[in-house]
Design an enzyme around this catalytic site. Structure first.
Site, PDB file in Angstrom:
ATOM      1  N   GLU A 150      -8.105 -13.498   3.682  1.00 52.24           N
ATOM      2  CA  GLU A 150      -7.298 -13.203   4.871  1.00 52.24           C
ATOM      3  C   GLU A 150      -8.070 -13.582   6.130  1.00 52.24           C
ATOM      4  O   GLU A 150      -7.512 -14.037   7.113  1.00 52.24           O
ATOM      5  CB  GLU A 150      -6.926 -11.719   4.900  1.00 52.24           C
ATOM      6  CG  GLU A 150      -5.989 -11.353   6.025  1.00 52.24           C
ATOM      7  CD  GLU A 150      -5.577  -9.888   5.996  1.00 52.24           C
ATOM      8  OE1 GLU A 150      -4.542  -9.558   6.591  1.00 52.24           O
ATOM      9  OE2 GLU A 150      -6.298  -9.068   5.387  1.00 52.24           O
TER      10      GLU A 150
ATOM     11  N   ALA B  87      -5.610   2.253  13.129  1.00 52.58           N
ATOM     12  CA  ALA B  87      -5.195   3.417  13.910  1.00 52.58           C
ATOM     13  C   ALA B  87      -3.686   3.648  13.822  1.00 52.58           C
ATOM     14  O   ALA B  87      -3.215   4.777  14.032  1.00 52.58           O
ATOM     15  CB  ALA B  87      -5.606   3.250  15.367  1.00 52.58           C
TER      16      ALA B  87
ATOM     17  N   LYS C 132      -7.484  -1.459  15.607  1.00 51.21           N
ATOM     18  CA  LYS C 132      -6.237  -0.937  16.167  1.00 51.21           C
ATOM     19  C   LYS C 132      -5.150  -0.848  15.106  1.00 51.21           C
ATOM     20  O   LYS C 132      -4.312   0.052  15.126  1.00 51.21           O
ATOM     21  CB  LYS C 132      -5.762  -1.825  17.322  1.00 51.21           C
ATOM     22  CG  LYS C 132      -6.605  -1.679  18.586  1.00 51.21           C
ATOM     23  CD  LYS C 132      -5.942  -2.389  19.760  1.00 51.21           C
ATOM     24  CE  LYS C 132      -6.716  -2.117  21.055  1.00 51.21           C
ATOM     25  NZ  LYS C 132      -6.070  -2.743  22.218  1.00 51.21           N
ATOM     26  N   PHE C 133      -5.178  -1.809  14.166  1.00 47.28           N
ATOM     27  CA  PHE C 133      -4.190  -1.755  13.086  1.00 47.28           C
ATOM     28  C   PHE C 133      -4.407  -0.509  12.224  1.00 47.28           C
ATOM     29  O   PHE C 133      -3.451   0.186  11.864  1.00 47.28           O
ATOM     30  CB  PHE C 133      -4.289  -3.015  12.227  1.00 47.28           C
ATOM     31  CG  PHE C 133      -3.547  -2.929  10.923  1.00 47.28           C
ATOM     32  CD1 PHE C 133      -2.162  -2.935  10.897  1.00 47.28           C
ATOM     33  CD2 PHE C 133      -4.230  -2.820   9.714  1.00 47.28           C
ATOM     34  CE1 PHE C 133      -1.467  -2.841   9.699  1.00 47.28           C
ATOM     35  CE2 PHE C 133      -3.546  -2.735   8.522  1.00 47.28           C
ATOM     36  CZ  PHE C 133      -2.160  -2.739   8.514  1.00 47.28           C
TER      37      PHE C 133
ATOM     38  N   HIS D  71      -7.950  -8.142  -2.175  1.00 46.46           N
ATOM     39  CA  HIS D  71      -7.661  -8.811  -0.906  1.00 46.46           C
ATOM     40  C   HIS D  71      -8.707  -9.900  -0.737  1.00 46.46           C
ATOM     41  O   HIS D  71      -9.910  -9.641  -0.864  1.00 46.46           O
ATOM     42  CB  HIS D  71      -7.766  -7.827   0.253  1.00 46.46           C
ATOM     43  CG  HIS D  71      -6.585  -6.914   0.394  1.00 46.46           C
ATOM     44  ND1 HIS D  71      -6.118  -6.147  -0.649  1.00 46.46           N
ATOM     45  CD2 HIS D  71      -5.777  -6.644   1.463  1.00 46.46           C
ATOM     46  CE1 HIS D  71      -5.069  -5.442  -0.229  1.00 46.46           C
ATOM     47  NE2 HIS D  71      -4.843  -5.725   1.041  1.00 46.46           N
TER      48      HIS D  71
ATOM     49  N   LEU E  51       5.505   0.214   6.700  1.00 43.62           N
ATOM     50  CA  LEU E  51       5.444   1.158   7.815  1.00 43.62           C
ATOM     51  C   LEU E  51       5.082   0.454   9.112  1.00 43.62           C
ATOM     52  O   LEU E  51       5.596   0.796  10.185  1.00 43.62           O
ATOM     53  CB  LEU E  51       4.410   2.254   7.506  1.00 43.62           C
ATOM     54  CG  LEU E  51       4.229   3.351   8.557  1.00 43.62           C
ATOM     55  CD1 LEU E  51       5.507   4.154   8.713  1.00 43.62           C
ATOM     56  CD2 LEU E  51       3.062   4.268   8.188  1.00 43.62           C
TER      57      LEU E  51
ATOM     58  N   ASP F 218       2.502  -3.732   4.240  1.00 39.51           N
ATOM     59  CA  ASP F 218       2.636  -2.408   4.871  1.00 39.51           C
ATOM     60  C   ASP F 218       3.983  -2.283   5.583  1.00 39.51           C
ATOM     61  O   ASP F 218       4.074  -2.528   6.797  1.00 39.51           O
ATOM     62  CB  ASP F 218       1.521  -2.196   5.902  1.00 39.51           C
ATOM     63  CG  ASP F 218       0.140  -2.177   5.284  1.00 39.51           C
ATOM     64  OD1 ASP F 218      -0.199  -1.180   4.633  1.00 39.51           O
ATOM     65  OD2 ASP F 218      -0.600  -3.162   5.459  1.00 39.51           O
TER      66      ASP F 218
ATOM     67  N   HIS G 172      -3.199 -12.455   0.038  1.00 35.89           N
ATOM     68  CA  HIS G 172      -3.327 -13.206   1.296  1.00 35.89           C
ATOM     69  C   HIS G 172      -3.715 -14.668   1.057  1.00 35.89           C
ATOM     70  O   HIS G 172      -2.870 -15.533   1.081  1.00 35.89           O
ATOM     71  CB  HIS G 172      -4.294 -12.531   2.268  1.00 35.89           C
ATOM     72  CG  HIS G 172      -3.832 -11.193   2.730  1.00 35.89           C
ATOM     73  ND1 HIS G 172      -2.634 -11.011   3.383  1.00 35.89           N
ATOM     74  CD2 HIS G 172      -4.399  -9.959   2.615  1.00 35.89           C
ATOM     75  CE1 HIS G 172      -2.475  -9.728   3.666  1.00 35.89           C
ATOM     76  NE2 HIS G 172      -3.523  -9.067   3.210  1.00 35.89           N
TER      77      HIS G 172
ATOM     78  N   HIS H 284       0.839  -1.196   0.000  1.00 38.81           N
ATOM     79  CA  HIS H 284       0.000   0.000   0.000  1.00 38.81           C
ATOM     80  C   HIS H 284       0.874   1.247   0.000  1.00 38.81           C
ATOM     81  O   HIS H 284       1.812   1.357   0.807  1.00 38.81           O
ATOM     82  CB  HIS H 284      -0.926  -0.009   1.212  1.00 38.81           C
ATOM     83  CG  HIS H 284      -1.840  -1.189   1.251  1.00 38.81           C
ATOM     84  ND1 HIS H 284      -3.047  -1.216   0.591  1.00 38.81           N
ATOM     85  CD2 HIS H 284      -1.721  -2.399   1.843  1.00 38.81           C
ATOM     86  CE1 HIS H 284      -3.635  -2.382   0.791  1.00 38.81           C
ATOM     87  NE2 HIS H 284      -2.846  -3.131   1.534  1.00 38.81           N
TER      88      HIS H 284
END
Length: 579
Positions: A376, A178, A175-176, A373, A453, A451, A395, A106
């Protein structure tokens, strides 16, 4: 071919239809641009859903998959030293200087956390007084934004940024998501990793160009970055294209995919759209318009030259309150607050893409593919939809629980871009990841980062992914090179580029399509994969003419015959090469 002004566009039941003028009157005729019939799609999906829970079929496919695993182990025992010797004979070439593509990454998180930290600090020092944000009609400079957070450049660290996934994100997609907000502030996400903001996406463009520069420096690493189109308004495409063209976000090492988040329920709750058809119109009408008349969207025309296809993204584990069947409302009538099911999204995306590709082919333009996607998390029908409509998926973890689908994905050689480090933080611990099983059985799998990051630490996240996979699963040099070759084959890079990377005959099947001097994959390995696949297809085909396999229902046998004439043109038939 009619002139640009002779075309008309109209969306009917969620699919765009193309018309041309017949004479000097306003009478029009519809172009013959076919797309999958909704009733036939739903019927076929129901057949597949019934097949994958059929006991005899599950046993048959499970045994075939176990056989493929055992046969590969025998191949390794007999030929590993021969494969290694063949690689050593090739001058210059090794794993480091063969082409590899990050087939699932991404753009918003294509940099590592240290890279983002350094960029933010540099921006704070050089552009402290630049107006970067507006809230409630009041403009704020970069200095004021950080002042409101009580932060200075010296205070920032990787820990402060808090963008890396950890144990708390496991099975917590909220949470991911975020973690995309540096320092937990959505305003920083908007300033630094958005294309449409107060600074016209300048910072995001600079970061991506630095990532592109790193890829160009490494020379042999490439990526297919994903950017988002939401479908909230008709001008999203022009805005995205303007960002890409004006900032010259281009590299020979990068291609683009456009991801469409499945957020109808969010937009509907905010009263931004009235029905699902509006999303489809906002996504596809600009693409048809620029195909009919490139001058209507000149920057979009230039941007699409570097776009490979479409992705469908969101948290697959979200519960679905509807089942896609013939009783489902058509897109124009879908005004409910709930999200349409996954297969509903995919069908209408694919149907519009099919019509668009027919038109683009007639106009002499390149076409797009669907690479969502899929698998997953969530229900198994996601993988059924992916099998029916996609060229590749990302995935595919749940294939490990569905032997029938796993075998079908193998027979059709549908690409699967797998991201073990990403999965390890979200849905499946690393040692349970099925990638080594998929690879040994011959599924078309590749390694990708998803990802960087959130999941990676180094300047070369793709090499980090290969390194960890090799250490954990004890992959051989031949295995690594096979994964890299798969990634190039699965990618959307142009035919001319692939010919240079893999060899001029790469479209041929078996050893004839392999050039070890460029791929570093021995002909022994490629020949083994080709012969094994042909034998499996022959087994299914022969069952059509035999009464010995009575435990395999007729539907399964017909499906095997259908795979023989796979529309992607990359599967052999009874040991013969396909045109």
């Amino acid at each position: 071919m009619p002139s640009d002004l002779d075309f008309g566009l109209k969306m009917v039941n969620g699919v765009i239809h193309v018309y041309t003028k017949r004479d000097i009157t306003d009478a029009t005729t519809e172009l013959d641009l076919p797309y999958p019939d909704l009733q036939e799609f739903v019927a076929d999906m129901n057949v597949l859903m019934a097949l994958i829970i059929n006991g005899p079929i599950k046993s048959f496919c499970y045994r075939r998959l176990q056989y493929l695993s055992s046969r590969f182990q025998m191949h390794v025992l007999l030929n590993e030293l021969k494969e290694l010797a063949a690689q050593k004979k090739v001058p210059h070439r090794d794993f480091y200087n063969i082409r590899k593509v990050d087939t699932h990454i991404h753009a918003a998180s294509c940099m590592n956390q240290k890279h983002l930290l350094r960029f933010i600090k540099r921006a704070m020092k050089k552009n402290n007084e630049e107006i970067v944000f507006e809230e409630g009609g009041k403009e704020q400079t970069l200095h004021q934004v950080f002042q409101n957070m009580n932060l200075k450049a010296y205070d920032l660290s990787v820990d402060t940024l808090d963008v890396h996934a950890d144990r708390n994100t496991f099975h917590r997609f909220d949470k991911f998501n975020a973690k995309y907000n540096p320092v937990g502030e959505s305003v920083l996400r908007e300033i630094f990793i958005k294309t449409d903001n107060k600074v016209s996406g300048k910072y995001f463009a600079h970061i991506i160009k630095e990532v592109m520069s790193d890829l160009e420096e490494s020379k042999y690493q490439n990526a297919e970055l994903r950017l988002s189109i939401y479908g909230r308004s008709r001008n999203e495409w022009d805005s995205l294209a303007h960002w890409a063209v004006s900032h010259k976000v281009h590299s020979n090492n990068v291609r683009w995919l456009v991801q469409v988040p499945r957020l109808f329920d969010v937009f509907r709750s905010k009263k931004q759209i009235n029905n699902f058809q509006e999303i489809l119109e906002n996504i596809f009408l600009p693409l048809f318009e620029v195909t009919v008349n490139p001058a209507s969207h000149p920057e979009l025309y230039l941007f699409l030259e570097h776009v490979d296809g479409f992705d469908s993204v969101d948290d697959e584990s979200k519960p679905e309150h509807h089942i896609f069947n013939m009783e489902s409302p058509l897109p124009g009538n879908w005004r409910e607050d709930d999200n349409p099911p996954y297969s509903y999204y995919l069908y209408y995306m694919f149907a519009n893409m099919t019509v668009l590709n027919h038109l683009r082919r007639q106009r002499g333009f390149h076409t797009f593919v669907l690479r969502p996607h899929c698998g997953e998390a969530g229900p198994i029908h996601h993988l059924v939809s992916g099998f029916m409509l996609s060229q590749n998926i990302s995935h595919g973890l749940l294939l490990r629980k569905a032997p029938v689908l796993q075998y079908l994905y193998y027979l059709a050689q549908i690409g699967i871009a797998m991201s073990p480090l990403s999965n390890n933080s979200l849905f499946l611990s690393y040692h349970r990841n099925p990638l080594p099983d998929f690879l040994s059985r011959g599924l078309m799998v590749s390694l990708s980062t998803d990802d960087p990051l959130q999941f990676h630490f180094t300047k070369e996240p793709l090499m980090e992914e290969y390194s960890i996979a090799t250490q954990v699963w004890k992959l051989s040099s031949c295995d690594m090179c096979e994964l890299a070759r798969n990634s190039v084959l699965m990618s959307g890079f142009p035919h001319k580029v692939k010919s240079y990377w893999l060899g001029p005959n790469y479209v041929r099947e078996g050893p004839e399509g392999n050039d070890i001097r460029r791929t570093n994959v021995p002909d022994i390995r490629v020949g083994y994969r080709y012969e094994t696949l042909c034998e499996e297809l022959a087994l299914i085909t022969q069952a059509l003419q035999s009464e010995e396999l009575e435990t395999i229902p007729e539907e399964m046998l017909c499906m095997g015959a259908g795979l023989e004439s796979n529309t992607k043109g990359d599967v052999c038939s009874m040991g013969e090469e396909k045109n």
